[in-house]
Structure formats: C-alpha cells, structure tokens
Design an enzyme around this catalytic site. Structure first.
Site, PDB file in Angstrom:
ATOM      1  CG  ASP A 171      57.404  22.138 -20.058  1.00 32.80           C
ATOM      2  OD1 ASP A 171      57.745  21.536 -19.138  1.00 32.80           O
ATOM      3  OD2 ASP A 171      57.274  23.328 -20.191  1.00 32.80           O
ATOM      4  CE1 TYR A 215      56.597  26.467 -23.831  1.00 31.59           C
ATOM      5  CE2 TYR A 215      58.285  24.948 -23.334  1.00 31.59           C
ATOM      6  CZ  TYR A 215      56.855  25.480 -23.232  1.00 31.59           C
ATOM      7  OH  TYR A 215      56.137  24.838 -22.251  1.00 31.59           O
ATOM      8  CG  ASP A 264      42.903  16.170 -26.273  1.00 29.35           C
ATOM      9  OD1 ASP A 264      43.945  15.677 -27.199  1.00 29.35           O
ATOM     10  OD2 ASP A 264      41.845  16.665 -26.636  1.00 29.35           O
ATOM     11  CG  ASP A 308      56.400  18.471 -15.020  1.00 33.05           C
ATOM     12  OD1 ASP A 308      57.439  18.013 -15.428  1.00 33.05           O
ATOM     13  OD2 ASP A 308      56.201  19.411 -14.594  1.00 33.05           O
ATOM     14  CE  LYS A 333      44.243  19.379 -29.131  1.00 30.90           C
ATOM     15  NZ  LYS A 333      43.120  18.655 -28.676  1.00 30.90           N
TER      16      LYS A 333
END
Ligand code: NAD
Length: 370
Positions: A251, A143, A227, A255, A194
């Site tokens: 992020d 970001y 993942d 959630d 990852k």
C-alpha cells in the site's frame, strides 16, 4: 466483436464513464484494425448501480464479472453517495469484486514516459526510462488478520490491535505471480518485508526463497527490508524490476512508486486471482485514480490511466502483447507530440480534452499500424 474471450466493462461514476468512453474508442479501433479478440459487454457498478438497483454491486454485475475473462473498471464514488450506510457505499463494490473473485495480487506498474520525466518532483535523470512493477498482496496481512479491534482496559485507557498474518500458500501464490512476471521482464525480483523485526516477515522471506529455488531458479531474487525499499525507490528506482510485498507495505510502496511517474491520471493497475483449470485467471483492471468528482463532466479527465489499464488487460488476460505494446507506444508518441490533459499540462504544451486525448491516441494507433 465475436470470440469466446469475455470482457466486462464497468464504467462507474464521476469521470469513470468519461475515461471508459476513451478506452471503448481504443477497443473500437482494435476491432476495426486488429480483430479485437474478445466480446465486450457493459454492466453497472458503484453509485450508478445503487441508483438503478439499490446496491453498488448487483448480483447481475457480479455474475457477469465471474463469467468474464477480465473486468475493466472506470471508477466509483462521489459526494452524492457519501451519506449512505457503509455497506451500500459505491466503494464497497470494489472490495466486493476483489473478495468474490479472490483477487490476491495487485500489480501497479510505474512507467515513466520520456515526455513526462520532468513532471515528477524527482530529478528527470533519476527517472528517465523507468519501468518497474510493484506487486502487492491484496487479500491477507494486517488489514484482514485476527485478532483486531479496540478494547477498553481496566484502567480506562484503550488498546488497539491489528495482526499481521501470512500463511505459506498466501505467500507462495503472490510470489509465483512475481516470478512469472519477472520472466517476461528483466528477470529480477525484490521481495520486501521486515524480517529483522517481524516473524511473519521472516516467514515471508523463507517461503519466497524456497519457491524461487524450487521453481524459478532462473530468476534473480533479492530480499530487502521495507524501510530500505522506500528509500531506494526514490534514490535509485532503476535497480528494481519486479517488487513483491505484503498488503501493508505494498500500500505504501506503490504510492511512492506512483509519485515517481508524476500524475494519478497516468497510472493503470491490475488485480489478479489464481489461475483456473484452463490457465486463465480472474482479473480486474482499473486506473489507480478515483471518480474525481471535482472535474467530472467537464471533459478534463486524463483517460491515459484507463487506456493503459486496457493495455494491461490485453497483455495479462488475453495474451495480446503486441496490441498492448502498440497502445503504450501510441500513448508515448502522443505525449512526445506535446498533447496534455489539464492534470499533466506544463507551459508550452497543448491542452486537450478527455475526448481529444482519446482521438489522438487512436490517430497515433492508425499511424503506427499503417
Ligand atoms: P481521486 O483519485 O478521484 O481524485 C484526486 C485528485 O486527482 C482530484 O483532484 C482529481 O481531479 C484528480 N484526478 C484523479 N484522476 C484524474 C484523471 N484521470 N485526470 C485528471 N485528474 C484526475 O481521489 P479522491 O478525490 O480522493 O476521491 C474521489 C472519489 O473517488 C471518492 O468518492 C473516493 O471514494 C473515490 N475513489 C474511488 C476509487 C476507485 O474507484 N478505485 C479509488 C479512489 C477513490
């Protein structure tokens, strides 16, 4: 309420002041019954601050936040301010606070109260007793990384770029927050990246492992691909205690974990900075939800996320673990008794207003502390 520990309350907009009022009710209770142990002052933020001063994060508010041991924030924003220039929008105040206080670690607990274990879209027996913490790196990663932007190529098509960048200090400081927290919990950290496809993920994995081996050998460390973590969070969330991950993956994963608990109105959060010389660190505590303009002023807001944010403040900034536990216990008991604000109401339960919920939590605190 006199002490050298300072807390600033920023109520904000929409339901912010309503839920902040119930946190204040609990602060008053603490003051009367437990000697609260901090000075509380209030300052303006968001749209309310813009209306009063022309800026969503006035200098006086920023100074008060900088001087405080912790900041407790309600929520900001609303349609009234949506047409303002981006730099003056209420939501900029939160980004400004995060940046100015260098709040690099975002803590989002996902705790399922027994009474609400069937409120989620997942099966109750997967969720009962769940208590995990997602730590998201908040000030680095894709970001903020350079280069970034959109360019037009010679053939007229366009190319968008964002860059995932992490350095050793950025990874280690958020890793240290995770390991420290795990020591106070079940002593287990999952570090999530990852590393199989991203060099920055490989670095993340190595740095976290090195930090653990050097300073936190007593903590059980697992590495997991992002993942797989997303899948495991809904398959078997009980395997997790503390999860630490980058800004982007945090992020998304926070959630998912939020959804495990059923309602936005139940979710507190903390954003922490680096420890200062005296051992204290800048910290901002706030519910995960926004200003909910659709229900503002109607007495329908669930104040529990805000009250649990206060409990996090007591635990992580003021070392008042016992008071934090008391508040969490009171919230659990009130839910067990069937009291529900509209967002968590199910057939057969008792609907209560924002204020009624705050009063019920304080009455339960009275009972627990008797
Ligand atoms: P929101 O979280 O305000 O509301 C989403 C939905 O959840 C709404 O239906 C709302 O009524 C409900 N809800 C939220 N909190 C609740 C509570 N405590 N009790 C009961 N119901 C609750 O998100 P949104 O609608 O996308 O955004 C509204 C405004 O809030 C926007 O201006 C947005 O920019 C701002 N916002 C602020 C923050 C913050 O202050 N940290 C975070 C997110 C959004």
């Amino acid at each position: 309420m006199t002490s050298n520990r300072r807390v600033v309350l920023l109520a904000g907009d929409g339901i912010g002041p309503e839920v902040a009022g119930e946190a204040l009710r609990v602060v008053d209770w603490l003051d009367r019954r437990r000697s609260v142990g901090f000075d509380l002052s209030e300052a303006q933020v968001g749209g309310a601050a813009y209306d009063a001063t022309g800026h969503p994060l006035p200098d006086s508010t920023l100074e008060a936040a900088r001087a405080a041991d912790a900041v407790l924030l309600g929520a900001v924003g609303g349609p009234r301010w949506d047409s303002l220039d981006f730099s003056l929008r209420p939501e900029r105040a939160i980004l400004g606070l995060r940046k100015s206080l260098d709040l690099f670690a975002n803590l989002r607990p996902a705790k399922v109260f027994d009474a609400l274990s069937d409120a989620s879209s997942l099966k109750a027996d997967v969720l009962r007793g769940l208590d995990l913490m997602i730590i998201r790196e908040l000030t680095g990663g894709i970001y903020f990384g350079e280069p970034r932007g959109v360019e037009t190529l010679p053939d007229g098509t366009r190319r968008g770029v964002n860059t995932e960048v992490y350095t050793t200090p950025e990874i280690r400081r958020v890793g240290a927050v995770a390991f420290e927290l795990a020591r106070e919990r079940q002593g287990k950290v999952h570090s999530v990246e990852k590393a199989n496809v991203m060099e920055s993920g490989g670095l993340w994995r190595e740095e976290i492992q090195t930090l653990r081996d050097a300073d936190y050998a007593d903590v059980d460390l697992h590495h997991m691909y992002a993942d797989n973590c997303a899948m495991q969070l809904v398959r078997d969330p009980h395997q997790f205690d503390v999860v630490v991950t980058s800004n982007l993956f945090g992020d998304l994963l926070s959630d998912i974990s939020a959804q495990l608990t059923g309602s936005l109105g139940m979710l507190p959060s903390a954003s922490l900075g680096a420890p200062g010389p005296g051992g204290t660190r800048a910290a901002l505590y706030e519910p995960v939800h926004g200003s909910a303009p659709d229900i503002a002023g109607e007495g329908k807001a669930n104040p529990i996320a805000m009250v649990l944010s206060l409990a996090m403040l007591l635990r992580h900034s003021l070392d008042q673990d016992e008071d934090a536990e008391l508040i969490e216990q009171a919230v659990g008991n009130v839910l067990d008794r069937g009291l529900r604000t509209a967002d968590i109401l199910q057939p057969g339960f008792t609907a209560v207003s924002t204020e009624d919920m705050g009063r019920a939590i304080c009455a339960e605190l009275d009972r627990l502390a008797a």
